[in-house]
Design an enzyme around this catalytic site. Structure first.
Site, PDB file in Angstrom:
ATOM      1  N   LYS A 281      42.068  23.476  31.041  1.00 23.42           N
ATOM      2  CA  LYS A 281      40.780  22.942  30.557  1.00 23.42           C
ATOM      3  C   LYS A 281      41.001  22.151  29.274  1.00 23.42           C
ATOM      4  O   LYS A 281      40.460  21.057  29.089  1.00 23.42           O
ATOM      5  CB  LYS A 281      39.830  24.097  30.219  1.00 23.42           C
ATOM      6  CG  LYS A 281      39.159  24.761  31.369  1.00 23.42           C
ATOM      7  CD  LYS A 281      38.097  25.724  30.796  1.00 23.42           C
ATOM      8  CE  LYS A 281      37.690  26.768  31.807  1.00 23.42           C
ATOM      9  NZ  LYS A 281      36.848  27.821  31.232  1.00 23.42           N
TER      10      LYS A 281
ATOM     11  N   HIS B 247      45.288  29.840  65.552  1.00 24.86           N
ATOM     12  CA  HIS B 247      45.770  28.568  66.077  1.00 24.86           C
ATOM     13  C   HIS B 247      46.301  27.663  64.969  1.00 24.86           C
ATOM     14  O   HIS B 247      46.464  26.468  65.167  1.00 24.86           O
ATOM     15  CB  HIS B 247      44.647  27.880  66.862  1.00 24.86           C
ATOM     16  CG  HIS B 247      44.243  28.669  68.065  1.00 24.86           C
ATOM     17  ND1 HIS B 247      44.872  28.538  69.287  1.00 24.86           N
ATOM     18  CD2 HIS B 247      43.343  29.663  68.227  1.00 24.86           C
ATOM     19  CE1 HIS B 247      44.346  29.392  70.156  1.00 24.86           C
ATOM     20  NE2 HIS B 247      43.411  30.091  69.517  1.00 24.86           N
TER      21      HIS B 247
ATOM     22  N   GLU C 298      42.097  35.863  39.891  1.00 24.55           N
ATOM     23  CA  GLU C 298      41.722  35.683  38.489  1.00 24.55           C
ATOM     24  C   GLU C 298      41.806  37.030  37.751  1.00 24.55           C
ATOM     25  O   GLU C 298      42.077  37.066  36.548  1.00 24.55           O
ATOM     26  CB  GLU C 298      40.307  35.089  38.392  1.00 24.55           C
ATOM     27  CG  GLU C 298      40.065  34.355  37.083  1.00 24.55           C
ATOM     28  CD  GLU C 298      38.848  33.448  37.115  1.00 24.55           C
ATOM     29  OE1 GLU C 298      39.010  32.234  37.326  1.00 24.55           O
ATOM     30  OE2 GLU C 298      37.729  33.950  36.926  1.00 24.55           O
TER      31      GLU C 298
ATOM     32  N   LYS D 105      27.568  31.411  33.214  1.00 25.68           N
ATOM     33  CA  LYS D 105      27.556  32.503  32.239  1.00 25.68           C
ATOM     34  C   LYS D 105      27.591  31.946  30.821  1.00 25.68           C
ATOM     35  O   LYS D 105      26.807  32.314  29.971  1.00 25.68           O
ATOM     36  CB  LYS D 105      28.748  33.429  32.505  1.00 25.68           C
ATOM     37  CG  LYS D 105      28.836  34.575  31.531  1.00 25.68           C
ATOM     38  CD  LYS D 105      29.981  35.511  31.880  1.00 25.68           C
ATOM     39  CE  LYS D 105      30.189  36.491  30.725  1.00 25.68           C
ATOM     40  NZ  LYS D 105      31.288  37.406  30.950  1.00 25.68           N
TER      41      LYS D 105
ATOM     42  N   GLY E 177      32.355  36.977  35.057  1.00 23.28           N
ATOM     43  CA  GLY E 177      31.892  35.932  35.980  1.00 23.28           C
ATOM     44  C   GLY E 177      32.149  36.296  37.443  1.00 23.28           C
ATOM     45  O   GLY E 177      31.265  36.182  38.293  1.00 23.28           O
ATOM     46  N   ARG E 178      33.359  36.752  37.752  1.00 17.66           N
ATOM     47  CA  ARG E 178      33.685  37.029  39.154  1.00 17.66           C
ATOM     48  C   ARG E 178      33.115  38.356  39.638  1.00 17.66           C
ATOM     49  O   ARG E 178      33.348  38.751  40.776  1.00 17.66           O
ATOM     50  CB  ARG E 178      35.192  36.949  39.363  1.00 17.66           C
ATOM     51  CG  ARG E 178      35.996  37.815  38.433  1.00 17.66           C
ATOM     52  CD  ARG E 178      37.467  37.406  38.414  1.00 17.66           C
ATOM     53  NE  ARG E 178      38.221  38.115  37.399  1.00 17.66           N
ATOM     54  CZ  ARG E 178      38.323  37.756  36.128  1.00 17.66           C
ATOM     55  NH1 ARG E 178      37.694  36.663  35.702  1.00 17.66           N
ATOM     56  NH2 ARG E 178      39.034  38.444  35.270  1.00 17.66           N
TER      57      ARG E 178
ATOM     58  N   GLU F  59      32.211  21.239  34.471  1.00 17.18           N
ATOM     59  CA  GLU F  59      31.816  20.840  35.829  1.00 17.18           C
ATOM     60  C   GLU F  59      30.319  21.091  36.047  1.00 17.18           C
ATOM     61  O   GLU F  59      29.588  20.227  36.545  1.00 17.18           O
ATOM     62  CB  GLU F  59      32.592  21.652  36.885  1.00 17.18           C
ATOM     63  CG  GLU F  59      34.077  21.378  36.937  1.00 17.18           C
ATOM     64  CD  GLU F  59      34.886  22.259  35.984  1.00 17.18           C
ATOM     65  OE1 GLU F  59      34.316  22.763  34.985  1.00 17.18           O
ATOM     66  OE2 GLU F  59      36.090  22.422  36.220  1.00 17.18           O
TER      67      GLU F  59
HETATM   68  O1  F6P Z   1      37.504  29.635  35.923  1.00 21.17           O
HETATM   69  C1  F6P Z   1      37.155  30.272  34.769  1.00 21.17           C
HETATM   70  C2  F6P Z   1      35.755  30.766  34.764  1.00 21.17           C
HETATM   71  O2  F6P Z   1      35.482  31.211  33.492  1.00 21.17           O
HETATM   72  C3  F6P Z   1      35.458  31.860  35.791  1.00 21.17           C
HETATM   73  O3  F6P Z   1      35.879  33.100  35.389  1.00 21.17           O
HETATM   74  C4  F6P Z   1      33.994  31.742  35.912  1.00 21.17           C
HETATM   75  O4  F6P Z   1      33.496  32.419  37.024  1.00 21.17           O
HETATM   76  C5  F6P Z   1      33.853  30.244  35.989  1.00 21.17           C
HETATM   77  O5  F6P Z   1      34.824  29.739  35.083  1.00 21.17           O
HETATM   78  C6  F6P Z   1      32.497  29.716  35.636  1.00 21.17           C
HETATM   79  O6  F6P Z   1      32.122  30.046  34.335  1.00 21.17           O
HETATM   80  P1  F6P Z   1      30.633  29.915  33.848  1.00 21.17           P
HETATM   81  O7  F6P Z   1      29.797  30.833  34.672  1.00 21.17           O
HETATM   82  O8  F6P Z   1      30.636  30.301  32.406  1.00 21.17           O
HETATM   83  O9  F6P Z   1      30.193  28.490  34.043  1.00 21.17           O
END
Ligand code: F6P
Length: 553
Positions: free
Chosen positions: A517, A389, A358, A211, A272-273, A217
């Protein structure tokens, strides 16, 4: 915007709780014949069953009074009108607009967004068509066979979960082959390395899904993927043919080197979620075809309509939210266990974990004050029979308890005889066992019937009896298809917002992920340069020093 919770009927709920404290679920189940009719709801291919909750008719009425006093219906309307229900980021949260039909209207900040939504869907449709008919080719002229989605959190969990759940319905491309889907989220290079070892650079399409297009990452993985591709070719169109982006941030996409003509956009009013319905769902569209993706959206839309229109007692999302309030705020549970009895839904617990934790893991209300009641709970789980199990022992006999949510599907997608009845018999039996338990008298009678000596019966009776009285919800789907899965996820989304409304918190921000972060950035600098100058506590400094001496240069 936020409710004055003092006016809410919590005292009446506490009274209902105190009265029910002495009535066991096994007595409720036998003593209230109307439970099935009252506490089972059919909606959009789902059967939602709250009969095994520790609630009776009067307690439900107290919960409906809470829904009423908290004006849950108005909260839904506010959200649907595009009001800025995400108060700390001053934004609407209108993922429902992503699943509206083309002829609908939805105005956000003065703009009807339905046209924008469908323009992106059409662009996705165009790529899906070109990938499926083989006209979108890689640098060597070969068609796409593998898709690698690089994203994390909401830019990963939704498409990953849905693609797995609906894999048996994947639509083959013109060459008769189903696309080979991969998902990379972890910054650990091992994750990307493993996938790169399985795909062919000539036939792989990378989707960089973020987003913000600023997530460490995702960008690190994306850069490594691009370098990998460029190690195999110096074709001038390699990146443009093999990389597409999904983001709200065109400038960053361009700065990364992806042509924004290969970008599928979405908007800041999509959290995002809650973004699986947006272009973040591109892997789903590629895998299931556009008809499948549109059916997924339509399933969610049916639930949106239901939730907006149904009164509390007939409203599936409100009842889910009220049950959570009951279990967590009145009965004191601090966790909820999600137990899909279906291999296809293996990733659902992780998906819901992000969606719920979240969204609801907040310790302040909209106005910055502390909530009067506990808020989000721990959400965890695994596919049911594996869990049986592993951790069910605690669910049945531990001193702590957690409400459970069983999810099953009536129709399997495989043809292996015998498996599915066993699977679903286990689901039903576990819900029954948790609710009814087994008294010491029943356990003793069983052991006596097995012929155990009396002394053994007495010694083992406490170990072999079950307290029961442990509540669960059972959600059964007619079948697992794009519609029902869309409906199920949308239902959880609405439940989350309603819970947040009841607690007075913002379901749509996630400031809690920022501190880690921020500190990781400083630690990284300290790894690179010992005198970088960041102050740490002694324990942290010692850990940095230990690692620094060992990290590969
Ligand atoms: O973990 C925080 C967060 O902002 C989530 O809400 C989101 O889904 C994820 O990181 C990834 O964010 P982005 O889509 O901006 O890379």
């Amino acid at each position: 915007m936020s409710q004055t919770h003092a006016a809410l009927p919590w005292p009446q709920l506490a009274e209902a709780r105190d009265r029910l404290r002495h009535i066991r679920l096994r007595d409720l189940l036998t003593g209230e014949p109307e439970r099935v009719e009252r506490d089972v709801l059919d909606l959009a291919g789902m059967r939602l069953d709250w009969t095994r909750q520790r609630l009776d008719g009067a307690a439900w009425q107290a919960l409906y009074a809470l829904a009423d006093a908290a004006r849950l219906d108005q909260a839904l309307e506010r959200q649907n009108r595009g009001e800025h229900v995400n108060t700390t980021e001053d934004r609407a949260a209108l993922h429902m607009a992503l699943r509206l039909p083309r002829n609908a209207q939805c105005v956000i900040d003065g703009r009807d967004v339905v046209g924008d939504v469908h323009a992106v869907l059409d662009a996705i449709g165009n790529l899906v068509q070109r990938v499926h008919d083989g006209s979108h080719v890689g640098y060597s002229g070969r068609p796409v066979r593998s898709v690698v989605n690089i994203g994390i959190g909401g830019s990963d969990l939704g498409p990953r979960m849905v693609c797995r759940a609906l894999a048996p319905l994947a639509v083959p491309a013109a060459d008769g082959r189903v696309l080979d889907m991969h998902f990379v989220s972890n910054i650990d290079g091992a994750a990307l390395d493993e996938v790169l070892g399985q795909v062919d650079p000539e036939t792989t399409l990378f989707i960089i899904a973020s987003k913000t297009f600023g997530t460490q990452e995702t960008l690190t993985n994306a850069r490594s993927a691009r370098s990998w591709l460029l190690r195999h070719t110096d074709h001038p169109e390699a990146v443009s043919r093999h990389f597409v982006a999904v983001s709200t941030h065109a400038e960053r996409v361009a700065a990364f080197g992806i042509d924004t003509r290969n970008m599928f956009g979405f908007w800041d009013w999509v959290g995002g979620r809650y973004s699986v319905w947006s272009a973040i769902g591109l892997p789903i569209a590629l895998y299931l075809g556009m008809d499948g993706f549109r059916a997924f959206l339509a399933g969610a839309q049916a639930v949106d309509q239901h939730v907006l229109e149904a009164p509390a007692a007939a409203n599936a999302a409100m009842r889910m939210a009220l049950v959570d309030v009951w279990n967590h705020n009145l009965l004191g549970a601090c966790a909820r266990v999600v137990l899909p009895y279906d291999e296809r839904l293996k990733l659902l617990p992780s998906y819901l974990q992000q969606a719920e934790m979240e969204s609801l893991g907040k310790g302040v209300r909209h106005d910055g004050t502390a909530p009067e009641h506990e808020t989000g709970s721990l959400v965890w789980g695994a596919v049911g029979t594996d869990g049986q199990h592993a951790f069910y022992q605690l669910l049945h006999q531990g001193t702590r308890w957690a409400p459970t949510e069983f999810i099953g599907v009536a129709q399997p997608e495989h043809g292996l005889p015998g498996h599915h009845p066993i699977l679903l018999a286990n689901l039903v039996a576990q819900a029954e066992a948790l609710a009814l338990g087994k008294t010491a008298v029943e356990a003793s009678a069983e052991m006596a019937a097995e012929g155990l000596p009396e002394a053994e019966v007495t010694r083992l009776a406490p170990h072999r009896s079950f307290p029961g009285n442990r509540p669960s919800t059972v959600i059964l789907l007619e079948r697992l298809d794009p519609q029902t899965l869309g409906a199920l996820i949308a239902l959880y989304e609405h439940k989350i917002y309603l819970l947040a409304t009841l607690w007075g918190i913002n379901a749509f921000d996630q400031w809690g992920v920022e501190l880690g972060k921020q500190l990781a950035g400083r630690v990284l600098e300290d790894f690179a340069e010992p005198g970088a100058g960041h102050a740490h506590d002694g324990a942290t400094q010692a850990t940095i020093d230990w690692l620094r001496a060992r990290l590969p240069q």
